[in-house]
Design an enzyme around this catalytic site. Structure first.
Site, mmCIF file in Angstrom:
data_model
loop_
_atom_site.group_PDB
_atom_site.id
_atom_site.type_symbol
_atom_site.label_atom_id
_atom_site.label_comp_id
_atom_site.label_asym_id
_atom_site.label_seq_id
_atom_site.Cartn_x
_atom_site.Cartn_y
_atom_site.Cartn_z
ATOM 1 N N ASP A 9 -13.669 33.864 22.830
ATOM 2 C CA ASP A 9 -13.944 32.348 23.099
ATOM 3 C C ASP A 9 -12.808 31.895 23.671
ATOM 4 O O ASP A 9 -11.787 31.507 22.829
ATOM 5 C CB ASP A 9 -14.879 31.642 21.947
ATOM 6 C CG ASP A 9 -15.219 30.202 22.560
ATOM 7 O OD1 ASP A 9 -16.261 30.198 22.340
ATOM 8 O OD2 ASP A 9 -14.543 29.586 23.290
ATOM 9 N N ASP A 103 -17.069 31.055 29.276
ATOM 10 C CA ASP A 103 -15.690 31.129 28.374
ATOM 11 C C ASP A 103 -15.987 31.886 27.135
ATOM 12 O O ASP A 103 -14.969 32.044 26.454
ATOM 13 C CB ASP A 103 -15.046 29.750 28.185
ATOM 14 C CG ASP A 103 -15.542 29.397 26.887
ATOM 15 O OD1 ASP A 103 -16.555 29.169 26.662
ATOM 16 O OD2 ASP A 103 -14.538 28.608 26.252
ATOM 17 N N GLU A 104 -17.141 32.544 27.042
ATOM 18 C CA GLU A 104 -17.209 33.220 25.585
ATOM 19 C C GLU A 104 -18.224 34.480 25.971
ATOM 20 O O GLU A 104 -18.990 34.466 26.904
ATOM 21 C CB GLU A 104 -17.689 32.369 24.655
ATOM 22 C CG GLU A 104 -19.069 32.011 24.843
ATOM 23 C CD GLU A 104 -19.688 30.994 23.694
ATOM 24 O OE1 GLU A 104 -19.689 31.559 22.400
ATOM 25 O OE2 GLU A 104 -20.061 29.997 23.903
#
Ligand code: DCP
Ligand code: MG
Length: 385
Positions: A9, A103-104
């Site tokens: 993340d 983003d993860e």
């Protein structure tokens, strides 16, 4: 074979990208979000978080808490681009990558001990690649399942690496608040708190029959999680189900010209994204939220899937006109679903449609080279600007 999952993340994702791209902002409080009065914080740099600024807070409140922060409008295209770069890095480490958001992502790295002595080394290497190639930091969690890996990635943010070794699950979980369990929201947490239960350890040790009276059958799955048990597989690349765009306006819209212009803008954006992903869609949905917050959606399924702005625009306009309106419009949205790979349609293109497609390809090429602002339909250009 022992399963190993890594959750990666990015740290303060949007804000870190802005700081990277404008080094004057390094070390400064940065807030990324809508700048209007109705704007909401998308994220804040760790410097700004010290002042109590966080995602989903109103921009007005964020500015009150941290007046010296630099506030920036989100540049979603840039973030998607970085997201794709991260994805490229992750793909080198495992064929099983499941993105959760821009983003993860989860990676299943089970059985890679022939290449790495320790799964933590894989996470270290991923973090180093991201730092070196993208000048950004990520936090990673390593554990035997998705729940624990995601929990772990959050325990040492930013730039963290947290490994939960097999057998350590109970020790790590015991003291954490029950809100850390997947699926436990404020309401569930409040019901459980009535029993004096605040930590995952306490929750795991409570008789499920007692808990069931408070939170229903969910208790059985939640207690599994509380014991660190989670069998869900990493599912690579779930298919995109729909593509859409919506906007809450700073001031409610009343004029048909303004509404029409918004629909054209959405059709333009959604069409562009469809074509970029090489997709087309059959179902067009228009969403309207009125000043009173009453929300109406209308959908139509076309005979043939499309990615053409014009088709989306005309369908959206008709759908909009079918919604009775007698108050101002707070939010408008346009979504295309029922997606399929472009060019799969069985119907033959007539020459008009073919021309349109060629034209779109040319325009998209220009947008990719010079930015979307460079190429806009004549009607979208504001004569006052
Ligand atoms: N985001 C958003 N609105 C929210 C939450 C997040 O627009 N309510 C966007 C901005 C974030 C990005 O998604 O940069 C990733 O979300 P995260 O929850 O991972 O938050 P950050 O990456 O910003 O910070 P962290 O370091 O806590 O992960
Ligand atoms: Mg993040």
């Amino acid at each position: 074979m022992q399963r190993y999952i890594i959750h990666v993340d990015m740290d303060a994702f949007y804000a870190s990208i802005e700081q990277r791209d404008n080094p004057q902002l390094l070390g400064m409080p940065v807030i990324v979000g809508g700048l209007s009065n109705r704007g909401v914080v998308a994220t804040a740099s760790y410097e700004a978080r010290k002042f109590g600024v966080h995602s989903a807070m109103s921009m007005v409140e964020a500015r009150r808490r941290c007046p010296q922060a630099v506030c920036i409008t989100p540049d979603h295209r840039k973030y998607s681009f970085v997201s794709a770069q991260i994805r490229n890095i992750l793909d080198r480490y495992s064929p099983l990558v499941e993105p959760l958001s821009l983003d993860e992502a989860f990676l299943d790295v089970t059985g890679m001990d022939g290449l790495y002595a320790d799964p933590a080394d894989i996470a270290r290497s991923i973090k180093a690649d991201i730092k070196e190639q993208l000048q950004l930091t990520a936090s990673a969690g390593v554990a035997v399942n998705k729940f624990l890996a995601k929990l772990a990635s959050d325990l040492q943010k930013p730039d963290g690496l947290y490994v939960i070794r097999p057998g350590e699950e109970a020790k790590v979980l015991a003291g954490l608040p029950i809100r850390r369990l997947w699926g436990v929201g404020e309401v569930t947490a409040a019901s459980i708190a009535k029993l004096g239960i605040r930590t995952i350890g306490q929750f795991a040790a409570t008789d499920p029959k007692l808990l069931e009276g408070y939170i229903g059958r969910a208790v059985f799955d939640l207690q599994q999680l509380a014991r660190g048990i989670d069998d869900r597989p990493v599912v690579p690349d779930q298919q995109v189900k729909s593509i859409g765009n919506e906007e809450t306006f700073e001031e409610d819209l009343y004029q048909w010209e303004e509404i029409e212009k918004q629909l054209l803008l959405f059709a333009d954006k959604v069409g562009w994204r469809l074509r970029k992903l090489n997709l087309s869609g059959r179902t067009v949905t228009v969403k309207v939220r009125f000043a009173s917050f009453r929300t109406v959606t209308r959908s139509r399924t076309l005979d043939e899937a499309t990615s053409l702005d014009g088709v989306l625009y005309h369908t959206a306009k008709e759908l909009y006109k079918s919604i009775p309106a007698n108050e101002g419009i707070r939010l408008l949205g346009l979504t295309v679903s029922n997606l399929q790979p472009a060019g799969q349609s069985i119907a033959l293109f007539d020459s008009g449609q073919e021309k349109q497609e060629v034209l779109h390809k040319v325009v998209d090429g220009l947008k990719a080279r010079f930015g979307s602002a460079a190429v806009t339909k004549g009607r979208l250009i504001d004569p006052h600007k």
